[in-house]
Design an enzyme around this catalytic site. Structure first.
Site, PDB file in Angstrom:
ATOM      1  N   PRO A  88       0.719  -1.294   0.023  1.00 11.89           N
ATOM      2  CA  PRO A  88      -0.057   0.061   0.150  1.00 11.89           C
ATOM      3  C   PRO A  88       0.881   1.219   0.101  1.00 11.89           C
ATOM      4  CG  PRO A  88      -0.671  -1.404   1.926  1.00 11.89           C
ATOM      5  CD  PRO A  88       0.455  -1.949   1.231  1.00 11.89           C
ATOM      6  N   GLU A 115       3.624  -8.536   8.207  1.00 14.51           N
ATOM      7  CA  GLU A 115       3.654  -7.005   8.553  1.00 14.51           C
ATOM      8  C   GLU A 115       4.668  -6.623   7.197  1.00 14.51           C
ATOM      9  OE1 GLU A 115       2.040  -5.521  10.870  1.00 14.51           O
ATOM     10  OE2 GLU A 115       1.444  -7.702  11.241  1.00 14.51           O
ATOM     11  N   ARG A 153      -3.028  -8.448 -20.621  1.00 18.38           N
ATOM     12  CA  ARG A 153      -3.842  -8.033 -21.791  1.00 18.38           C
ATOM     13  C   ARG A 153      -3.332  -7.260 -22.889  1.00 18.38           C
ATOM     14  NH1 ARG A 153      -7.205  -4.064 -21.283  1.00 18.38           N
ATOM     15  NH2 ARG A 153      -9.067  -4.863 -22.130  1.00 18.38           N
ATOM     16  N   ASP A 168     -10.717   0.328 -24.513  1.00 12.41           N
ATOM     17  CA  ASP A 168     -11.264   0.394 -22.969  1.00 12.41           C
ATOM     18  C   ASP A 168     -11.226   1.772 -22.282  1.00 12.41           C
ATOM     19  OD1 ASP A 168     -11.328  -2.389 -23.128  1.00 12.41           O
ATOM     20  OD2 ASP A 168      -9.297  -2.873 -22.713  1.00 12.41           O
TER      21      ASP A 168
HETATM   22  N1  4HQ Z   1      -0.768  -5.598   0.967  1.00 13.54           N
HETATM   23  N2  4HQ Z   1      -1.451  -2.998  -3.080  1.00 13.54           N
HETATM   24  C1  4HQ Z   1       0.369  -6.090   3.241  1.00 13.54           C
HETATM   25  C2  4HQ Z   1      -1.559  -4.780   0.148  1.00 13.54           C
HETATM   26  C3  4HQ Z   1      -1.298  -4.395  -1.151  1.00 13.54           C
HETATM   27  C4  4HQ Z   1      -2.101  -3.002  -1.691  1.00 13.54           C
HETATM   28  C5  4HQ Z   1       0.599  -6.240   0.347  1.00 13.54           C
HETATM   29  C6  4HQ Z   1      -0.789  -6.001   2.517  1.00 13.54           C
HETATM   30  C7  4HQ Z   1       1.775  -6.393   1.330  1.00 13.54           C
HETATM   31  C8  4HQ Z   1       2.545  -7.029   3.330  1.00 13.54           C
HETATM   32  N3  4HQ Z   1      -0.421  -4.473  -1.969  1.00 13.54           N
HETATM   33  N4  4HQ Z   1       1.402  -6.795   2.297  1.00 13.54           N
HETATM   34  N5  4HQ Z   1      -2.984  -2.394  -1.275  1.00 13.54           N
HETATM   35  O1  4HQ Z   1      -2.566  -4.378   0.742  1.00 13.54           O
HETATM   36  O2  4HQ Z   1      -0.649  -3.835  -3.151  1.00 13.54           O
END
Ligand code: 4HQ
Length: 246
Positions: A88, A115, A153, A168
């Protein structure tokens, strides 16, 4: 395109990549996806891949050594590989990023759990951090699938000639126009007459107007960024004046 996926849950990928368009693209050899269990790169007797965080706190952190070995192994074939970590905290994924990644010949995608990974993984081995959206998943696997689906794609030959990646939503920065198929009349709700007219110019105009309408109602942020022609501005003016649903 070659894609290496490094994960603690390889089974999660089997069915999504075997089905439908992606499955065919793999069969045709347009994409080569290799799924690798990071645990196989732990030299530990018990194949440990995580540990408690320095400084304390909840949860577990993925250890640097197994990941570094997995990445170096995936990379050993060609140094041009581009290594992505899904988190994230990464840059938001969008169609432009999908297009950008589709021009690479080899992606290595690291999926984190718990984590996340030891910070030194990011500093030493990751070229780019990407987020698929502002929400928290249980791991990077589903995010990797979303990203790889959107990239795949766009590769030449993946979509059939009757499906166009260019048409698209987002490629032209607008949401798509409404689609209809038989029956003409469903419980009294009929298909717009213009679509049965055979008048291709009128149909194109109607579709453009509906795409503009839908975008202005649902995603005004996209409309603000879109490159609009004078005709588009006229259609938008018509939508605003017409009071036809907006
Ligand atoms: N995670 N976009 C926590 C995500 C995520 C997202 C991936 C959760 C990594 C450790 N990854 N782990 N949003 O939420 O890519």
């Amino acid at each position: 395109m070659k894609v290496d996926i490094l994960t603690l849950f390889p089974n999660m990928f089997f069915s999504p990549f075997q089905e439908s368009i992606l499955g065919k693209a793999i069969q045709k050899g347009l994409i080569e996806i290799r799924i690798t269990n990071i645990r196989d790169f732990s030299l530990d007797k018990h194949q440990v891949v995580d540990d408690t965080p320095y400084g304390g706190g909840q949860g577990m952190v993925m250890k640097v050594e197994p990941i570094s070995r997995a990445i170096e192994w995936a990379r050993s074939e060609d140094s041009s590989a581009w290594t992505i970590y899904l988190t994230p905290q990464g840059r938001p994924f969008d169609q432009e990023k999908a297009r950008d990644l589709s021009s690479r010949s080899h992606l290595i995608v690291l999926c984190g759990r718990y984590e996340g990974v030891d910070e030194r993984v990011r500093e030493m081995f990751i070229d780019e951090e990407i987020s698929i959206g502002d929400y928290v998943l249980t791991g990077g696997e589903l995010a990797a699938m979303v990203m790889i689906d959107a990239v795949s794609r766009l590769l030449p030959g993946v979509l059939g000639s009757d499906q166009s990646a260019e048409d698209d939503s987002f490629t032209n920065a607008l949401l798509e126009y409404p689609q209809y198929t038989r029956p003409f009349d469903f419980m009294g709700r009929c298909v717009p007459e213009v679509l049965l007219s055979g008048n291709h110019a009128a149909i194109s105009l109607w579709r453009r107007k509906e795409a503009l309408r839908r975008t202005s109602v649902r995603r005004p942020d996209l409309l603000a960024k879109a490159k609009l022609t004078r005709k588009d501005e006229e259609l938008l003016e018509g939508i605003r004046q017409g009071g036809d649903g907006i």
